[in-house]
Design an enzyme around this catalytic site. Structure first.
Site, mmCIF file in Angstrom:
data_model
loop_
_atom_site.group_PDB
_atom_site.id
_atom_site.type_symbol
_atom_site.label_atom_id
_atom_site.label_comp_id
_atom_site.label_asym_id
_atom_site.label_seq_id
_atom_site.Cartn_x
_atom_site.Cartn_y
_atom_site.Cartn_z
ATOM 1 N N SER A 33 0.940 -1.119 -0.083
ATOM 2 C CA SER A 33 -0.123 -0.102 0.046
ATOM 3 C C SER A 33 0.816 1.287 -0.154
ATOM 4 O O SER A 33 1.453 1.365 -1.021
ATOM 5 C CB SER A 33 -0.950 -0.223 1.343
ATOM 6 O OG SER A 33 -1.923 0.920 0.930
ATOM 7 N N HIS B 130 -8.712 0.232 -0.199
ATOM 8 C CA HIS B 130 -8.612 -0.495 -1.285
ATOM 9 C C HIS B 130 -9.811 -1.140 -1.944
ATOM 10 O O HIS B 130 -10.057 -2.595 -2.293
ATOM 11 C CB HIS B 130 -7.431 -1.755 -1.064
ATOM 12 C CG HIS B 130 -6.212 -0.940 -0.856
ATOM 13 N ND1 HIS B 130 -5.514 -0.270 -1.803
ATOM 14 C CD2 HIS B 130 -5.637 -1.066 0.266
ATOM 15 C CE1 HIS B 130 -4.220 0.010 -1.181
ATOM 16 N NE2 HIS B 130 -4.417 -0.243 0.312
#
Length: 381
Positions: free
Chosen positions: A155, A272
Site C-alpha cells: 500500500s 482498497h
C-alpha cells in the site's frame, strides 16, 4: 499545490535525494539491475556482443537482495528511535516537518498513539521511517543496498519502494503521501466502514461470503453496499473491507462461512475498495505534478503484482491501487518464482514491524530463510 510547498523549502532539501539514501541515486551499475531472476527470454545463450548481460545472467541470486517496505498498520510509538544516529535521518524528518506542517519525529517517538494511528499521520510516518531504515542498513550492511535488484511496498509502502528505486524524489513523494492520506481519511468519513482480517479454511469462498454480506446490508437499507477482498496476504489469508454492517455479518456468521479466525483491524475506513473512490482524483492530480522516472530496479505494483514499466504506468497504478485489492501474495510469487534448486536472494523488511516477513514465511518458506528485519528502534528492543 505541490509547487508552492516545495518552493518554501530550502534549496538544500527541496526535491533532493537526501544523503546516502537518496543520493544512492540508485547508482546501481547496469549489471546490478533487473529482477532476482533473469527474465525467461534471457535464459537462452546470448551472443558474444553482449558480454555484460551474459555476466549478469550468471550472477548467483543468493548474492542479491530484495527490499520489502511495510504499509499502514505497522506503525507504533517509539519507531525511528534507533535510527536517529545514522546519517541523514534527522534531515529527513526535518524535511518532513516542513512538508507536513507538524513534528512527525516527535509523533513517531512519543505519540500519542491515538494520533499516530490516524490515517493522515501514520502513512507519512511509515513512509519516512521506512526510508530512514534504509539509511541504517546502508551504514551497517552497504552491500545489501548496493546489490538490491527488486523492491515492493505494501500500500503506502509502494511510495517508499519507488523513492528507493530512483523513480521519485523523497520530498515530492512525501507530499503525494500527505495528499493521499488526507484524501483517504476524508473518504473513510463518508460512511461507517472498516477492514476485517480473515483466515479461512480451504473450502472458504471469500467472494461468495462478501456477496452474502452485501445482501444482508441491502436488507438493512444500506444503498450500494460495499464488501470485497482488500488484501490478498497468503494462502487462505485475506483482509475483507467494506461497510461496517457487512463486516459485522461476516463475523457473526464466520463459522458457517468457513472462517477460522476474524479480527477487525484498527483502521478508519475500507481501504482498497470502491469506498475510496473519492480519494482517487486528489491523488491523480498531485501525481501529475510529481516528477517520475523509470525505476532503476524492479518495483512491483500492488494492483497486479507486475513490474512498473515507465512513468505513466506508475501514475496510473498508484491511483488504481486506492480502489483495488493489494495483491501481496501474488507479488511475492512474482518476485521469488524460480526454477527448482535455484537459490534465493536475501530479503530485508525495511521499516516498522515484521508483518511482511510473516506473510513471506506463509507464502515461501525457502525465501523466508534468508529474511532479515531492519530494526527501527534498537537491537536491544
Amino acid at each position: 499545490m505541490l509547487t508552492s510547498v516545495l518552493v518554501n523549502m530550502s534549496a538544500a532539501s527541496r526535491g533532493k535525494k537526501l544523503g546516502s539514501l537518496l543520493s544512492l541515486g540508485r547508482s546501481l551499475s547496469h549489471s546490478q539491475r533487473g529482477s532476482p531472476d533473469p527474465p525467461p527470454e534471457t535464459s537462452a545463450p546470448l551472443p558474444d556482443t553482449e558480454p555484460e548481460r551474459s555476466w549478469r545472467r550468471r550472477k548467483d541470486p543468493s548474492g542479491r537482495s530484495v527490499f520489502l517496505f511495510p504499509g499502514q498498520g505497522s506503525q507504533f510509538v517509539g519507531m525511528a528511535r534507533g535510527l536517529l544516529k545514522y546519517p541523514n535521518v534527522k534531515e529527513m524528518f526535518d524535511v518532513a516537518q516542513k512538508i507536513l506542517g507538524y513534528d512527525l519525529l516527535s509523533l513517531c517517538l512519543q505519540g500519542p498513539e491515538e494520533d499516530l494511528m490516524k490515517t493522515v499521520h501514520c502513512q507519512p510516518a511509515v513512509f519516512v521511517t521506512s526510508l530512514a531504515a534504509v539509511e541504517r542498513l546502508n551504514r551497517e550492511n552497504p552491500q545489501a543496498v548496493e546489490t538490491c535488484v527488486a523492491a515492493a511496498g505494501f500500500s503506502v509502502g509502494e511510495f517508499a519502494a519507488l523513492v528507493f528505486s530512483g523513480a521519485m524524489d523523497f520530498a515530492e513523494a512525501l507530499y503525494a503521501v500527505k495528499v493521499r492520506a488526507e484524501a483517504m481519511q476524508k473518504a473513510s468519513e463518508l460512511a461507517p466502514s472498516g477492514m476485517l482480517s480473515v483466515i479461512g479454511r480451504r473450502q472458504a469462498q471469500y467472494k461468495h461470503a462478501c456477496l452474502q454480506a452485501k445482501e444482508h446490508c441491502k436488507s438493512l437499507g444500506v444503498e450500494q453496499p460495499v464488501c470485497s477482498v482488500a488484501n490478498y496476504l497468503f494462502p487462505d489469508g485475506r483482509v475483507i473491507a467494506g461497510h461496517r454492517q457487512a463486516l459485522d455479518f461476516l463475523q457473526q456468521n464466520s463459522r458457517r462461512l468457513q472462517f477460522m479466525r476474524t479480527k477487525p483491524l484498527p483502521v478508519s475506513g475500507a481501504f482498497h475498495t470502491e469506498l475510496m473512490a473519492s480519494a482517487a482524483e486528489p491523488l491523480r492530480e498531485v501525481l501529475r505534478q510529481v516528477e517520475m522516472r523509470r525505476p532503476e530496479i524492479n518495483v512491483y505494483s500492488n494492483v497486479d503484482g507486475k513490474r512498473y514499466m515507465n512513468e505513466s504506468h506508475i501514475r496510473r497504478q498508484l491511483v488504481k491501487q486506492l480502489v483495488s485489492p493489494v495483491k501481496w501474495e501474488q507479488t511475492l510469487h512474482e518476485i521469488y518464482e524460480r526454477t527448482q534448486g535455484e537459490r534465493f536472494p536475501h530479503t530485508y523488511e525495511v521499516g516498522p514491524g515484521k508483518q511482511l516477513g510473516a506473510t513471506l514465511q506463509k507464502c515461501n518458506m525457502k525465501a523466508f530463510k534468508t529474511y532479515t528485519q531492519v530494526q527501527v528502534t534498537t537491537y536491544e528492543d
